[in-house]
Design an enzyme around this catalytic site. Structure first.
Site, short mmCIF file in Angstrom:
data_model
loop_
_atom_site.label_atom_id
_atom_site.label_comp_id
_atom_site.label_asym_id
_atom_site.label_seq_id
_atom_site.Cartn_x
_atom_site.Cartn_y
_atom_site.Cartn_z
N LYS A 199 2.31 11.22 7.18
CA LYS A 199 1.51 10.97 8.39
C LYS A 199 2.04 11.69 9.65
CE LYS A 199 -1.14 7.17 6.68
NZ LYS A 199 -0.81 6.05 5.82
N PHE A 211 0.86 -1.19 0.00
CA PHE A 211 0.00 0.00 0.00
C PHE A 211 0.89 1.23 0.00
CE2 PHE A 211 -2.26 3.62 1.59
CZ PHE A 211 -3.42 3.57 0.86
N ASP A 239 9.30 3.13 2.05
CA ASP A 239 8.09 3.89 2.33
C ASP A 239 7.79 3.74 3.82
OD1 ASP A 239 5.60 4.93 2.74
OD2 ASP A 239 4.65 3.96 1.01
C1 LIG Z 1 -0.94 6.12 4.32
C2 LIG Z 1 0.16 5.61 3.50
C3 LIG Z 1 0.48 6.21 2.26
C4 LIG Z 1 -0.35 7.31 1.63
O1 LIG Z 1 -0.44 8.46 2.41
P1 LIG Z 1 -1.59 9.53 2.09
O2 LIG Z 1 -1.23 10.69 2.96
O3 LIG Z 1 -2.88 8.89 2.48
O4 LIG Z 1 -1.53 9.84 0.65
C5 LIG Z 1 1.58 5.74 1.58
N1 LIG Z 1 2.31 4.72 2.05
C6 LIG Z 1 2.03 4.11 3.22
C7 LIG Z 1 2.89 2.99 3.71
C8 LIG Z 1 0.93 4.53 3.99
O5 LIG Z 1 0.63 3.89 5.11
#
Ligand SMILES: *Cc1c(COP(=O)(O)O)cnc(C)c1O
Length: 427
Positions: free
Chosen positions: A274, A146, A233
């Site tokens: 986040k 994700f 990520d």
């Molecule tokens: C939440 C998330 C995203 C996307 O972030 P948004 O601010 O919702 O666009 C990307 N990668 C990971 C691992 C996430 O948990």
């Protein structure tokens, strides 16, 4: 405002249903206030927040020093665009790069934008530095990843709900199984046009899948051997969530004495979002050293809001909270306590199969099939008992409270969770 303050839960839900696109399926609870580890609904009921806006609110709801930084900056200067300099961006950029140990940062707003940015940097680097022929770069990604919701990002998702009828998709991605270094090695060996390997150190949305010990280090070594960028990520796993400043925990300034095991790896490209703002404002970032980041030149990438003065002031304050309040250490200690407490219960449980995670990013696996509504019903009951959590993939419940929790609060939550689960035991 008077009307808004008096809204009933059902009215609020009805308005969202009638006037908002149905792109989410929220748990029926309408929140109107947050403070630290708690949120309150419109009727004044208090809940422990065990989602933290998908690990955004690591520093706790409405942290006073983050709110102060935000409100003061909002009254002074909000947005200049990057057509001009502003006095907040530089000091933040210095802090964030030194804190995570990189030469440079590229500021964006949302996690998805930061992922897009990292992919663009990796492609450009592969043509201009590595020497891959133009338009031939491939990026390796993992199954069940994700990384966000843009068209390019969903192009390499394998979640049918996220993909169906959104094509045509962006090409140039190779999907391999997660936690499988042999598959990575194979793919790297058989392709000379690989720019990067994009990976979540723990797959959060997929259900908190922790890879086997040493996987990330092995993957990084393989990437290095093939001159391929290792992109982490850490939008969900980063910023103290897993009991380390970063789940990859390379050359960071983490001073967590209890940090378990050896530091894993230092990514070539690090993606944060986040909790970078403590959940008060959309702030994301891509970090890399000069040899990579210097492929970005004026005009080649940008964002009107990226690096704006509010974002810079807020992110700086949010990172200082992580440092000043030892949130890494707290997440590490409470995470061990949480899993140990639940494991004792799970030994004799017929409804929970296991608990897994690192630090305060955890999930329990409910003993039922993916399409069952057991996990949803457990979350409704948890809500009634004063704790908010959400199922992911049907039979998994993620538990990720703010990291400012005390031990007494955590034990109170463990009590609520076990008491609730006991109602669902199969007789
Ligand atoms: C939440 C998330 C995203 C996307 O972030 P948004 O601010 O919702 O666009 C990307 N990668 C990971 C691992 C996430 O948990």
């Amino acid at each position: 405002m008077a009307i808004l303050n008096k809204i009933t839960p059902q009215e609020a839900i009805n308005l969202e249903h009638k006037y908002g696109a149905h792109n989410y399926h929220p748990l029926p609870v309408v929140l109107s206030k947050g403070d630290g580890v708690f949120v309150w609904d419109v009727e004044g009921n208090r809940y422990y927040d065990f989602l933290s806006a998908y690990s955004s609110v690591n520093q706790g709801h409405c942290h006073p020093s983050i709110v102060k930084a935000m409100t003061e900056q909002a009254q002074t200067l909000t947005l200049t665009s990057r057509a001009f300099h502003n006095d907040q961006l530089g000091p933040y950029e210095e802090f964030v790069t030194k804190y995570f140990g990189f030469d440079k940062v590229l500021p964006m707003n949302t996690g998805a934008e930061a992922v897009e940015t990292a992919l663009k940097i990796a492609r450009k680097w592969s043509y201009e530095v590595k020497g891959i022929p133009e338009n031939e770069a491939q990026i390796i990604v993992c199954e069940n990843n994700f990384h966000g919701r843009t068209t390019t990002i969903i192009s390499f998702s394998n979640d049918p709900v996220a993909r169906d009828n959104f094509g045509p998709f962006t090409s140039g991605f190779i999907k391999i199984p997660y936690d499988d270094s042999a598959a990575l090695e194979e793919t790297l060996k058989n392709n000379s046009t690989i720019a990067a390997f994009l990976v979540e150190p723990i797959q959060g949305e997929a259900g908190v899948y922790v890879p086997s010990e040493g996987y990330l280090a092995k993957a990084k070594a393989l990437c290095e051997a093939h001159n391929v960028l290792f992109i982490a990520d850490e939008v969900q796993t980063g910023i103290a969530r897993t009991g380390r400043l970063l789940a990859t925990c390379g050359n960071c300034s983490c001073e967590n004495k209890d940090c378990s095991g050896t530091p894993e790896v230092k990514p070539d490209v690090l993606i944060l979002g986040k909790a970078l703002s403590g959940g008060v404002y959309p702030v994301s970032a891509v970090l890399a050293n000069d040899s990579i980041m210097n492929v970005i030149t004026p005009g080649s990438h940008g964002s009107t809001f990226g690096g704006n003065p509010i974002a810079a002031a807020v992110a700086l304050a949010a990172l200082k909270v992580v440092q000043d309040e030892d949130l890494t250490e707290n997440a590490y200690r409470l995470g061990n306590l949480f899993r140990a407490s639940l494991n004792t219960y799970i030994e004799a449980s017929t409804i929970v199969k296991s608990v897994r995670g690192k630090g305060l990013l955890n999930a329990i696996l409910i003993d039922d099939h993916e399409e069952s509504d057991t996990a949803w019903n457990i979350c409704l009951k948890l809500r009634d008992n004063g704790l908010l959590a959400k199922p992911t993939h049907g039979n998994i419940i993620r538990f990720a409270p703010p990291l400012v929790m005390s031990e007494a609060q955590l034990l109170d939550c463990v009590d609520i969770i076990i008491r609730t689960l006991k109602d669902f035991e199969k007789s």
